[in-house]
Write a protein that holds these residues in place. Structure first.
Motif, mmCIF file in Angstrom:
data_model
loop_
_atom_site.group_PDB
_atom_site.id
_atom_site.type_symbol
_atom_site.label_atom_id
_atom_site.label_comp_id
_atom_site.label_asym_id
_atom_site.label_seq_id
_atom_site.Cartn_x
_atom_site.Cartn_y
_atom_site.Cartn_z
ATOM 1 N N LEU A 131 0.835 -1.197 0.000
ATOM 2 C CA LEU A 131 0.000 0.000 0.000
ATOM 3 C C LEU A 131 0.870 1.248 0.000
ATOM 4 O O LEU A 131 2.025 1.207 0.387
ATOM 5 C CB LEU A 131 -0.905 0.014 1.239
ATOM 6 N N ASN A 132 0.287 2.348 -0.380
ATOM 7 C CA ASN A 132 0.992 3.617 -0.388
ATOM 8 C C ASN A 132 0.986 4.194 1.022
ATOM 9 O O ASN A 132 -0.051 4.618 1.526
ATOM 10 C CB ASN A 132 0.298 4.555 -1.378
ATOM 11 N N GLY A 133 2.160 4.191 1.666
ATOM 12 C CA GLY A 133 2.276 4.673 3.035
ATOM 13 C C GLY A 133 1.889 6.135 3.180
ATOM 14 O O GLY A 133 1.287 6.535 4.175
ATOM 15 N N ALA A 134 2.230 6.944 2.181
ATOM 16 C CA ALA A 134 1.882 8.366 2.241
ATOM 17 C C ALA A 134 0.367 8.540 2.231
ATOM 18 O O ALA A 134 -0.180 9.374 2.954
ATOM 19 C CB ALA A 134 2.507 9.105 1.064
ATOM 20 N N TYR A 135 -0.308 7.747 1.429
ATOM 21 C CA TYR A 135 -1.767 7.808 1.360
ATOM 22 C C TYR A 135 -2.391 7.393 2.684
ATOM 23 O O TYR A 135 -3.279 8.075 3.196
ATOM 24 C CB TYR A 135 -2.263 6.898 0.227
ATOM 25 N N LEU A 136 -1.930 6.280 3.250
ATOM 26 C CA LEU A 136 -2.438 5.823 4.546
ATOM 27 C C LEU A 136 -2.212 6.872 5.629
ATOM 28 O O LEU A 136 -3.113 7.176 6.411
ATOM 29 C CB LEU A 136 -1.738 4.532 4.964
ATOM 30 N N ALA A 137 -0.997 7.393 5.682
ATOM 31 C CA ALA A 137 -0.646 8.371 6.710
ATOM 32 C C ALA A 137 -1.515 9.615 6.620
ATOM 33 O O ALA A 137 -2.044 10.090 7.631
ATOM 34 C CB ALA A 137 0.833 8.752 6.583
ATOM 35 N N LYS A 138 -1.691 10.117 5.417
ATOM 36 C CA LYS A 138 -2.461 11.354 5.238
ATOM 37 C C LYS A 138 -3.957 11.122 5.432
ATOM 38 O O LYS A 138 -4.620 11.862 6.162
ATOM 39 C CB LYS A 138 -2.193 11.950 3.863
ATOM 40 N N ARG A 139 -4.498 10.101 4.783
ATOM 41 C CA ARG A 139 -5.946 9.883 4.824
ATOM 42 C C ARG A 139 -6.448 9.496 6.210
ATOM 43 O O ARG A 139 -7.463 10.004 6.661
ATOM 44 C CB ARG A 139 -6.342 8.800 3.825
#
Length: 91
Positions: free
Chosen positions: A31-39
């Motif tokens: 998964l995209n860690g940046a996406y998880l972190a932000k969302r």
């Protein structure tokens, strides 16, 4: 969907049969860690990565708090549901 139903679908599909069990450290590969972190956390990719990889911070390994672990578990469930819904539209 039950585990038995997932196993049956996985065994029948040449793509799904390639799936292996994921561990916590595989999250950033899948998964995209940046996406998880932000969302889900409103934080940066580096914050998420440090927690996930237990980087040393002030002399001790960094880790998710119990509340953050629950939030991550729920985030993965949400993504699982959303991906399942998307997969259903492709059949």
């Amino acid at each position: 969907m039950t585990i038995e139903e997932i196993d049956a679908r996985t065994a029948e599909s040449p793509v799904l049969s390639q799936i292996t069990d994921l561990s916590e450290c595989d999250v950033m590969n899948v998964l995209n860690g940046a996406y998880l972190a932000k969302r889900f956390f409103g934080k940066s990719r580096s914050w998420f990565s440090k927690k996930l990889n237990h980087n040393i911070n002030n002399g001790k390994p960094d880790d998710f708090t119990q509340e953050e672990r629950k939030k991550l578990a729920n985030a993965l469930r949400v993504l699982s549901f959303e991906l399942d819904e998307l997969a259903d539209t492709l059949e």
